[in-house]
Design a protein around this motif. Structure first.
Motif, PDB file in Angstrom:
ATOM      1  N   LYS A 187       0.831  -1.211   0.000  1.00  0.00           N
ATOM      2  CA  LYS A 187       0.000   0.000   0.000  1.00  0.00           C
ATOM      3  C   LYS A 187       0.857   1.248   0.000  1.00  0.00           C
ATOM      4  O   LYS A 187       2.063   1.186   0.277  1.00  0.00           O
ATOM      5  CB  LYS A 187      -0.928  -0.002   1.209  1.00  0.00           C
ATOM      6  CG  LYS A 187      -0.215   0.038   2.562  1.00  0.00           C
ATOM      7  CD  LYS A 187      -1.239   0.173   3.685  1.00  0.00           C
ATOM      8  CE  LYS A 187      -0.561   0.187   5.055  1.00  0.00           C
ATOM      9  NZ  LYS A 187      -1.519   0.350   6.145  1.00  0.00           N
ATOM     10  N   LEU A 188       0.194   2.350  -0.260  1.00  0.00           N
ATOM     11  CA  LEU A 188       0.861   3.641  -0.333  1.00  0.00           C
ATOM     12  C   LEU A 188      -0.018   4.655   0.387  1.00  0.00           C
ATOM     13  O   LEU A 188      -1.189   4.827   0.033  1.00  0.00           O
ATOM     14  CB  LEU A 188       0.993   4.010  -1.817  1.00  0.00           C
ATOM     15  CG  LEU A 188       1.871   5.189  -2.225  1.00  0.00           C
ATOM     16  CD1 LEU A 188       2.092   5.163  -3.732  1.00  0.00           C
ATOM     17  CD2 LEU A 188       1.333   6.517  -1.793  1.00  0.00           C
ATOM     18  N   SER A 189       0.563   5.290   1.415  1.00  0.00           N
ATOM     19  CA  SER A 189      -0.249   6.299   2.116  1.00  0.00           C
ATOM     20  C   SER A 189       0.646   7.177   2.968  1.00  0.00           C
ATOM     21  O   SER A 189       1.835   6.890   3.130  1.00  0.00           O
ATOM     22  CB  SER A 189      -1.290   5.626   3.019  1.00  0.00           C
ATOM     23  OG  SER A 189      -0.674   5.221   4.219  1.00  0.00           O
ATOM     24  N   GLY A 190       0.047   8.217   3.548  1.00  0.00           N
ATOM     25  CA  GLY A 190       0.759   9.024   4.526  1.00  0.00           C
ATOM     26  C   GLY A 190       0.802   8.280   5.849  1.00  0.00           C
ATOM     27  O   GLY A 190       0.137   7.261   6.018  1.00  0.00           O
ATOM     28  N   SER A 191       1.592   8.830   6.792  1.00  0.00           N
ATOM     29  CA  SER A 191       1.673   8.149   8.088  1.00  0.00           C
ATOM     30  C   SER A 191       0.642   8.684   9.078  1.00  0.00           C
ATOM     31  O   SER A 191       0.571   8.243  10.203  1.00  0.00           O
ATOM     32  CB  SER A 191       3.072   8.268   8.661  1.00  0.00           C
ATOM     33  OG  SER A 191       3.416   9.634   8.752  1.00  0.00           O
ATOM     34  N   SER A 192      -0.144   9.671   8.669  1.00  0.00           N
ATOM     35  CA  SER A 192      -1.275  10.056   9.519  1.00  0.00           C
ATOM     36  C   SER A 192      -2.517  10.278   8.644  1.00  0.00           C
ATOM     37  O   SER A 192      -2.407  10.603   7.458  1.00  0.00           O
ATOM     38  CB  SER A 192      -0.950  11.309  10.333  1.00  0.00           C
ATOM     39  OG  SER A 192      -0.455  12.302   9.494  1.00  0.00           O
ATOM     40  N   TRP A 193      -3.674  10.085   9.273  1.00  0.00           N
ATOM     41  CA  TRP A 193      -4.932  10.223   8.526  1.00  0.00           C
ATOM     42  C   TRP A 193      -5.149  11.690   8.193  1.00  0.00           C
ATOM     43  O   TRP A 193      -5.083  12.534   9.081  1.00  0.00           O
ATOM     44  CB  TRP A 193      -6.118   9.720   9.367  1.00  0.00           C
ATOM     45  CG  TRP A 193      -6.069   8.251   9.646  1.00  0.00           C
ATOM     46  CD1 TRP A 193      -5.583   7.667  10.777  1.00  0.00           C
ATOM     47  CD2 TRP A 193      -6.541   7.190   8.795  1.00  0.00           C
ATOM     48  NE1 TRP A 193      -5.703   6.301  10.675  1.00  0.00           N
ATOM     49  CE2 TRP A 193      -6.288   5.975   9.476  1.00  0.00           C
ATOM     50  CE3 TRP A 193      -7.129   7.146   7.532  1.00  0.00           C
ATOM     51  CZ2 TRP A 193      -6.608   4.742   8.934  1.00  0.00           C
ATOM     52  CZ3 TRP A 193      -7.452   5.919   6.998  1.00  0.00           C
ATOM     53  CH2 TRP A 193      -7.194   4.731   7.689  1.00  0.00           C
ATOM     54  N   SER A 251      -0.674   3.708  10.776  1.00  0.00           N
ATOM     55  CA  SER A 251      -0.999   4.936  11.519  1.00  0.00           C
ATOM     56  C   SER A 251      -1.809   5.925  10.673  1.00  0.00           C
ATOM     57  O   SER A 251      -2.464   6.800  11.216  1.00  0.00           O
ATOM     58  CB  SER A 251       0.288   5.599  12.010  1.00  0.00           C
ATOM     59  OG  SER A 251       1.149   5.815  10.906  1.00  0.00           O
ATOM     60  N   GLY A 252      -1.760   5.761   9.362  1.00  0.00           N
ATOM     61  CA  GLY A 252      -2.523   6.706   8.524  1.00  0.00           C
ATOM     62  C   GLY A 252      -3.281   6.020   7.412  1.00  0.00           C
ATOM     63  O   GLY A 252      -3.652   6.648   6.422  1.00  0.00           O
TER      64      GLY A 252
END
Ligand code: 9MR
Ligand code: ZN
Length: 581
Positions: free
Chosen positions: A257-263, A338-339
């Motif tokens: 997956k690919l995402s930021g570390s916070s929502w 975490s995000g």
């Protein structure tokens, strides 16, 4: 075309906000209502409405189906015997009008109550399919959005995607890998191989089931896509596939997956400027991607041979990785979520299929076999098949699509098709038992996160069982799943934003919340008795749902949810005796 455009603009306007988000719809004990599928009924399918409440007039009176254009009474309907849901006083009565097949716009009246208008017709799902498919265009990442139909716009987003979150043999920590593109997964902005692969698989399967009507759909795609040699559905699906190609490491494995570390908070995607990461690789995701690539290799072969070859080679490379790593492998560490969502075995998602990757490997082997006809893939299919039941196709277990596709592509009856058919019927018969027990006729008794998508998938299984056997009980149950999603449910709403007269208005979607607008064409998760968001009511069965923008566990949409509903509509349409394949 003009008609479709006007319809879409209208639907978008209907979905526009009227009040503040705080005024979320809280269901109250409902006055008598006649619930219908708000889009309508295909002529060849069984047709039901549901009367909820106590009749105020003579119970012996017949309900009347009226032509809404001419106000002509068309059919007298004898209401079914009243029945009740457990612990609820309000009776329900079936109004069956299957006998009417004539195209038109209608409503039903009984006891001084009038239903919403609905259509009967062969083409009535064209606009719905268009709307549902356009959602992918609106979810595109890495590009600017400037949508002439909805007026939705944002600048190019997430152009720095992404940095490798931790060192692996192929990249030191912090290496930038070009993984721009794809679709935002849901109301949030993460991108996941699990759901992208499942979504691509479902959409390509729909295309394989009924290419002709799907080719005709126009999604009014952005200008730069117009030169595309393929149809709009394939052009849009390629967006997800191209992104997955970028998620593949040189040894064939895919980053999960690919995402930021916070929502992110409710902002426009182009305002989400946090650093985004590529998290570890896994065998389940690698297998799911291999399957979707293998499907793409055959589906795009005629229209886009270069892309088709690229997909086949990616599928083979992914498969080589799986062969070199026969045990399930998941590179997951505390902090990875975490995000973004885990899409793994977790306290929320405890299905046994998440403790093995055999179901994922099966799907990959099945699609690679269908595409290449090579024996090693068939051997793997035959090795794993006895260990798997016909399940519910989703990110937790994709094997059912492999089974369905093996059946679809194997025209002659063989020992393999007989085994597959047996599994299918076993599953469908269990589903019929659920339908019979449920006052709302849903085939999915597991009221957890994403139950609406599960209802749609079970509808597809029932439609497949009908196709194999011709047993009308399966067809009726399959139609009931669609009816539930589009209006015949305890809330009397269509669970797709902007589709139908009374639909979800306050879906959980960051971009929509930032704009204070509703984005049309999104199927929301639906009833979830665990209601992890603390907003929807817990433990209330099919009533554990609320149309509230804060309810991420019942009122969020995701790319895989829409795909399931698209699949259900296509499969039901394909059961028509007169259809063009
Ligand atoms: O659709 C997913 C559902 O099957 C899971 O039970 C749930 C919890 O893990 O996650 C759902 O997916 C969400 C993802 O984790 C984060 N982005 C929004 C997705 C839809 O709600
Ligand atoms: Zn983006």
């Amino acid at each position: 075309m003009i008609r479709i455009l006007t319809r879409l603009i209208l639907l978008a306007l209907i979905a526009w906000p009227v009040g503040t988000w705080a005024k979320a719809m809280h269901p109250k004990p409902a006055p008598p209502r006649i619930l219908v599928n708000q889009v309508g009924y295909l002529p060849h399918l069984p047709k039901r409405a549901l009367f909820t409440g106590d009749p105020s007039g003579p119970k012996e009176a017949k309900a009347i189906l009226v032509d809404s254009e001419t106000q002509t009474p068309m059919l007298k309907i004898t209401p079914g015997r009243p029945y009740r849901e457990k612990n609820r006083a309000t009776p329900l009565r079936i109004l069956d009008f299957s006998a009417l097949k004539k195209e038109g716009r209608y409503h039903i009246t009984w006891q001084g109550i009038r239903s919403l208008d609905f259509h009967i017709g062969h083409e009535i799902y064209t606009d719905a399919l268009t709307l549902l498919l356009r959602s992918y265009t609106l979810q595109r990442c890495g590009v600017a959005l400037e949508d002439p139909l909805t007026g939705l716009r944002h600048g190019p987003c997430h152009l720095q995607d992404a940095l490798v979150a931790r060192e692996d043999p192929f990249a030191p920590m912090g290496t930038r890998v070009d993984a721009r593109g794809g679709w935002h997964d849901a109301g949030d902005f993460g991108k996941y191989v699990a759901t992208t692969a499942i979504t691509a698989g479902r959409l390509l399967a729909a295309w394989e089931k009924a290419p002709t009507p799907l080719k005709a759909l126009s999604l009014s795609l952005p200008h730069h896509d117009r030169a595309s040699p393929t149809c709009d559905l394939l052009t849009e699906t390629r967006v997800g596939l191209l992104w997955m190609l970028r998620m593949q490491r040189s040894d064939g494995a895919l980053y999960r997956k690919l995402s930021g570390s916070s929502w992110p908070s409710p902002i426009s995607p182009d305002e989400d400027s946090q650093t985004r990461y590529l998290y570890g690789i896994s065998s389940p995701e690698t297998a799911k991607a291999a399957a979707a690539f293998a499907m793409a290799a055959r589906v795009y072969k005629a229209s886009d041979p270069v892309f088709s070859r690229q997909c086949l080679s990616a599928a083979r490379k992914a498969w080589e990785f799986l062969v070199a790593n026969p045990e399930m492998l998941i590179d997951h560490q505390p902090g990875d979520d975490s995000g973004s969502g885990p899409y793994l075995y977790s306290p929320v998602d405890r299905e046994a299929t998440l403790t093995t990757d055999l179901d994922d490997r099966f799907w990959a082997a099945a699609e690679l076999f269908i595409t290449t006809r090579e024996t090693p893939f068939l051997k793997e299919v035959e090795r794993i098949l006895p260990m798997l039941p016909w399940g519910l196709y989703e990110w937790k277990d994709p094997s059912a699509l492999g089974m369905a596709n093996l059946l679809h592509h194997q025209k002659k009856a063989t020992r393999l098709t007989a085994r597959l058919k047996k599994k299918l019927i076993l599953r469908a018969d269990t589903l019929i038992l659920h339908v019979k027990k449920c006052p709302w006729f849903t085939a999915n008794p597991r009221l957890i996160w994403g139950s609406n998508k599960m209802i749609a998938e079970e509808g597809i299984t029932l439609a497949l069982a009908y196709e194999q056997t011709g047993n009308p009980v399966y067809l009726s149950a399959a139609s009931a799943q669609l009816n539930f999603l589009l209006g015949i449910n305890p809330f009397g709403i269509s669970f797709v934003t902007g589709l139908g007269e009374h639909s979800v208005r306050h879906s959980n979607h960051l971009f929509a919340r930032a704009l204070g607008k509703s984005i049309p064409g999104l199927l929301v998760g639906g009833a979830n008795a665990s209601a992890e968001d603390g907003i929807a009511p817990k433990g209330k069965g099919l009533r554990s749902y609320v149309d509230d923008p804060r309810s991420y566990a019942t009122n969020e949409y995701a790319i895989d949810y829409n795909a399931s509903l698209i699949g259900l509509i296509v499969h039901l349409t394909a059961t028509s005796p007169g259809r063009v394949p």
